[in-house]
Design a protein around this motif. Structure first.
Motif, short mmCIF file in Angstrom:
data_model
loop_
_atom_site.label_atom_id
_atom_site.label_comp_id
_atom_site.label_asym_id
_atom_site.label_seq_id
_atom_site.Cartn_x
_atom_site.Cartn_y
_atom_site.Cartn_z
N LEU A 176 -5.55 -4.68 -2.28
CA LEU A 176 -4.70 -3.75 -1.55
C LEU A 176 -3.37 -3.60 -2.27
N LEU A 177 -2.83 -2.39 -2.28
CA LEU A 177 -1.51 -2.13 -2.82
C LEU A 177 -0.65 -1.57 -1.70
N THR A 178 0.58 -2.10 -1.54
CA THR A 178 1.36 -1.77 -0.35
C THR A 178 2.49 -0.75 -0.57
N LYS A 179 2.64 -0.22 -1.77
CA LYS A 179 3.59 0.86 -2.03
C LYS A 179 3.01 1.78 -3.09
N PRO A 180 3.42 3.04 -3.08
CA PRO A 180 2.95 3.95 -4.14
C PRO A 180 3.60 3.64 -5.48
N ILE A 181 2.95 4.06 -6.56
CA ILE A 181 3.49 3.89 -7.91
C ILE A 181 4.04 5.24 -8.39
N GLY A 182 4.51 5.26 -9.65
CA GLY A 182 5.16 6.45 -10.18
C GLY A 182 6.67 6.37 -10.11
N VAL A 183 7.17 5.20 -9.66
CA VAL A 183 8.60 5.00 -9.47
C VAL A 183 9.37 5.16 -10.78
N GLY A 184 8.85 4.60 -11.86
CA GLY A 184 9.55 4.66 -13.14
C GLY A 184 9.73 6.09 -13.63
N ILE A 185 8.71 6.89 -13.45
CA ILE A 185 8.78 8.30 -13.87
C ILE A 185 9.82 9.04 -13.04
N LEU A 186 9.80 8.83 -11.72
CA LEU A 186 10.75 9.55 -10.87
C LEU A 186 12.19 9.09 -11.09
N THR A 187 12.40 7.81 -11.32
CA THR A 187 13.77 7.35 -11.53
C THR A 187 14.29 7.79 -12.91
N THR A 188 13.40 7.93 -13.87
CA THR A 188 13.81 8.52 -15.15
C THR A 188 14.20 9.98 -14.94
N ALA A 189 13.50 10.65 -14.03
CA ALA A 189 13.85 12.03 -13.70
C ALA A 189 15.21 12.12 -13.03
N ARG A 212 8.81 -7.65 3.16
CA ARG A 212 8.75 -8.66 4.23
C ARG A 212 7.63 -8.39 5.22
N ARG A 213 7.54 -7.15 5.72
CA ARG A 213 6.54 -6.85 6.75
C ARG A 213 5.13 -7.01 6.19
N ALA A 214 4.91 -6.55 4.97
CA ALA A 214 3.59 -6.72 4.37
C ALA A 214 3.23 -8.19 4.24
N HIS A 322 -6.17 -4.03 5.97
CA HIS A 322 -5.67 -2.68 5.68
C HIS A 322 -5.20 -2.00 6.96
N ALA A 323 -6.01 -2.07 8.01
CA ALA A 323 -5.64 -1.44 9.27
C ALA A 323 -4.39 -2.07 9.86
N ALA A 324 -4.28 -3.39 9.75
CA ALA A 324 -3.10 -4.08 10.29
C ALA A 324 -1.83 -3.69 9.53
N LEU A 325 -1.94 -3.54 8.23
CA LEU A 325 -0.79 -3.12 7.44
C LEU A 325 -0.35 -1.70 7.81
N ALA A 332 -0.07 1.04 2.80
CA ALA A 332 -1.08 0.27 2.08
C ALA A 332 -2.31 1.10 1.76
N ALA A 333 -2.97 0.75 0.65
CA ALA A 333 -4.20 1.42 0.26
C ALA A 333 -5.14 0.40 -0.37
N LEU A 334 -6.42 0.52 -0.07
CA LEU A 334 -7.45 -0.28 -0.74
C LEU A 334 -7.76 0.39 -2.06
N ILE A 335 -7.52 -0.31 -3.18
CA ILE A 335 -7.61 0.37 -4.48
C ILE A 335 -8.64 -0.24 -5.42
N GLY A 336 -9.28 -1.35 -5.05
CA GLY A 336 -10.23 -1.94 -5.99
C GLY A 336 -10.76 -3.27 -5.52
N ALA A 337 -11.29 -4.04 -6.47
CA ALA A 337 -11.94 -5.30 -6.13
C ALA A 337 -11.94 -6.24 -7.32
N ALA A 338 -12.16 -7.52 -7.03
CA ALA A 338 -12.34 -8.53 -8.06
C ALA A 338 -13.84 -8.82 -8.19
N THR A 339 -14.28 -9.10 -9.42
CA THR A 339 -15.70 -9.29 -9.70
C THR A 339 -15.92 -10.42 -10.70
N ARG A 340 -17.14 -10.95 -10.70
CA ARG A 340 -17.48 -11.97 -11.72
C ARG A 340 -17.68 -11.33 -13.09
#
Length: 354
Positions: A176-189, A212-214, A322-325, A332-340
């Motif tokens: 799970l990821l709890t914030k969006p990305i792209g921050v570096g591009i927008l702050t450069t803008a 904190r809440r996450a 995910h629902a609780a977040l 929050a977003a479910l974005i992937g998984a860990a695997t062997r």
């Protein structure tokens, strides 16, 4: 008589926020050249896996979580800069599962160039964010410098049995990821005057939001590993998790939340140097879907400031977390998984493979 603040803070530095970091490739080479010290048995988390903070056991029930972070201005508003810098530094403690307790201010400020009221606003913004975290300011250190810089040294506490490391992910976990990305591009803008006031407000709010809440919500779930996404980008920090945990990671690019206009701005050439460095560093360990173009790949490597938590949670409880977040107001977003499979590597799927 105080002068009006007319100087853009972001104009006083060539890089901003976590984009100031020494690149992961250069930094790993420097650290590898240092002599290894004898391992203290009470050091629960050290430097071996490039984790977010150090953890030192004091008693069977108490451990210290320690971290430090500072950078040059990421936004032009001094109060907002203080808030973002504080949220960013506090985040490392949350990523370890800890609770921040005390902070020290770290200040570098061009006292002859900027009015002292600017520094007062930076400190006020940080102080308000520290109080929101329930922590206490206990002091700090300042120097006169041509380039403004600000951050915090943070000490937190945690039970030794509840430490979350970036090396704890297990096969079958979902991410799970709890914030969006792209921050570096927008702050450069921001530095290039390419964002509207509303867009600046949006990206500033993302960076100034405490993790904190996450962290409080995930404490009730079987989380095996966690890290916060900052200067090395989503894929850089995910790769540290993969290598430290000995797992492979699969990320569905279409499910990763990205701030509006990030790709549009990247297409205009608004890409931080740190983002490009991140991409060069992780590329040998990433298998990208052919449908993902270079801009998509840069965004996944974008140098984030005060980003969200990347959480590895037991797959059977991931939907519930995910629902609780979301119920707690966390983006929050479910974005992937860990695997062997493919341990120490990342497979990034495009929309058609997800």
């Amino acid at each position: 008589m105080q002068q009006e603040q007319t100087i853009k803070l972001t104009s006083l530095s060539t890089k901003g926020g976590c984009g100031c970091k020494i690149g992961p490739g250069e930094l790993s080479g420097i650290l590898a050249s240092l002599p290894k010290s004898e391992r203290d048995p009470n050091l629960l988390v050290g430097t071996e896996t490039n984790d977010d903070a150090g953890v030192y056991k004091l008693t069977d029930d108490l451990a210290l979580v320690q971290t430090v972070d500072f950078f040059t201005p990421i936004v032009d508003d001094p109060y907002a800069f203080g808030q973002v810098a504080a949220a960013n530094a506090l985040s490392d403690v949350y990523a370890m599962g800890g609770t921040p307790k005390t902070v020290l201010n770290l200040v570098a400020f061009p006292i002859a160039k900027l009015d002292p009221s600017v520094l007062a606003d930076i400190l006020r913004g940080a102080g308000d964010k520290v109080r929101e975290a329930g922590a206490t300011l206990v002091g700090g250190h300042s120097i006169d410098d041509n380039e403004p810089k600000f951050g915090l040294a943070v000490t937190g506490v945690i039970h030794p049995d509840r430490v979350l490391a970036n090396a704890g992910a297990k096969p079958g976990d979902r991410l799970l990821l709890t914030k969006p990305i792209g921050v570096g591009i927008l702050t450069t803008a921001i530095k290039r005057d390419k964002l509207s006031p509303e867009e600046i407000e949006r990206v500033t709010a993302v960076m100034a939001t405490l993790n904190r809440r996450a962290a409080e919500v995930m404490a009730d779930y079987p989380v095996h590993g966690c890290t916060d996404v900052t200067g090395f980008g989503l894929l850089g920090h995910a790769l540290e998790m993969a290598k430290g945990s000995g797992v492979g990671i699969v990320i569905d690019a279409a499910k990763v939340p990205v701030l509006p206009r990030a790709k549009e701005l990247a297409a205009e050439g608004v890409i931080p140097g740190g983002t490009k460095n991140n991409y060069r560093h992780v590329e040998p360990s990433i298998d990208f879907a052919p449908s993902l173009d270079e801009l998509d790949r840069f965004i996944l490597c974008d140098a984030v400031t005060s980003g969200g938590l990347l959480i590895a949670v037991d797959g059977e409880r991931a939907e519930a977390l995910h629902a609780a977040l979301l119920d707690a107001g966390v983006e929050a977003a479910l974005i992937g998984a860990a695997t062997r499979e493919h341990p120490g590597r990342i497979v990034v799927r495009g929309g058609e493979e997800a």
